[in-house]
Design a protein around this motif. Sequence first.
Motif, mmCIF file in Angstrom:
data_model
loop_
_atom_site.group_PDB
_atom_site.id
_atom_site.type_symbol
_atom_site.label_atom_id
_atom_site.label_comp_id
_atom_site.label_asym_id
_atom_site.label_seq_id
_atom_site.Cartn_x
_atom_site.Cartn_y
_atom_site.Cartn_z
ATOM 1 N N TYR A 137 0.812 -1.228 -0.020
ATOM 2 C CA TYR A 137 -0.187 -0.018 -0.049
ATOM 3 C C TYR A 137 0.876 1.252 -0.032
ATOM 4 O O TYR A 137 0.771 2.065 -0.656
ATOM 5 N N GLU B 150 -4.576 3.714 -4.865
ATOM 6 C CA GLU B 150 -5.053 3.350 -3.583
ATOM 7 C C GLU B 150 -6.449 2.787 -3.559
ATOM 8 O O GLU B 150 -6.690 1.835 -2.856
ATOM 9 N N TYR C 67 -6.721 -1.215 -3.023
ATOM 10 C CA TYR C 67 -6.171 -1.877 -2.325
ATOM 11 C C TYR C 67 -6.953 -3.178 -1.881
ATOM 12 O O TYR C 67 -6.005 -4.087 -1.506
ATOM 13 N N THR C 68 -8.036 -3.221 -1.744
ATOM 14 C CA THR C 68 -8.682 -4.384 -1.698
ATOM 15 C C THR C 68 -8.249 -5.576 -2.696
ATOM 16 O O THR C 68 -8.201 -6.615 -2.148
ATOM 17 N N VAL D 189 -7.329 -3.983 6.593
ATOM 18 C CA VAL D 189 -7.797 -2.727 5.884
ATOM 19 C C VAL D 189 -7.884 -2.005 7.386
ATOM 20 O O VAL D 189 -7.915 -0.759 7.307
ATOM 21 N N ILE D 190 -8.046 -2.543 8.598
ATOM 22 C CA ILE D 190 -7.961 -1.620 9.753
ATOM 23 C C ILE D 190 -6.699 -0.808 9.879
ATOM 24 O O ILE D 190 -6.540 0.110 10.143
ATOM 25 N N ASN E 147 -6.970 1.991 7.406
ATOM 26 C CA ASN E 147 -8.016 2.805 7.913
ATOM 27 C C ASN E 147 -7.375 3.754 8.890
ATOM 28 O O ASN E 147 -7.774 5.021 9.037
ATOM 29 N N GLU E 148 -6.852 3.246 9.879
ATOM 30 C CA GLU E 148 -6.304 3.806 11.276
ATOM 31 C C GLU E 148 -4.974 4.368 10.934
ATOM 32 O O GLU E 148 -4.376 5.115 11.770
ATOM 33 N N ASN E 149 -4.519 4.322 9.629
ATOM 34 C CA ASN E 149 -3.171 4.953 9.382
ATOM 35 C C ASN E 149 -2.127 4.375 10.095
ATOM 36 O O ASN E 149 -1.188 5.527 10.458
#
Length: 192
Positions: A59, A69, A72-73, A120-121, A124-126
């Motif tokens: 990523y 981006e 990503y999935t 993914v978490i 998403n949490e960077n």
Amino acid sequence: MELIALFVSSVLVNNILLARFLGCCPFLGVSSQLETAKGMGVAVVFVTTFAAIMTWLAYNFILVPLGLEYLYTLAFILIIAALVQFVETVLKKMMPGLYKSLGIFLPLITTNCAVLGVAVINMNENYNFIYSVVNAFGSSAGFLLAIVLMAGIREKIEMNTEMPRCMRGLPIALVTAGLMSIAFMGFSGLIK
């Protein structure tokens, strides 16, 4: 200190199975025998931790610099599938008994939403690289803890001859999973 809090939070407070409800299929399908549950849990720990490493690298060093981006999935699923193939090959060669006992659930790690969910978490949490690895290891250790606890409970339940027939098998497993989830909610005030 923050890394320890993240780890404890990933294992207990935000348990991937019992708080986020990701990965329920192998949790219910493989947790009938303790040895099989341990093998599945260890395989998930390995795949989830290495998937977090590989997905973070992909990523941040491939997708973001190229402006891709949104893919990503797809990228995460391909990485996870490759890791599961690797684990499946190793288990088939080194532990054929465990490979046979896991059966269809081993290839299902590829589509295990817990593994993809952790990646993914992390995104998403960077989380930075270290936080991503700690969160992945903690989340997968929480998966291992939950599935082993469930297997131990289910083995004891199977010995109970006084249980009504309508509650045997999956119904009592679902009730047990619900009670375990409620018990793990007790950890919610542990980490803020």
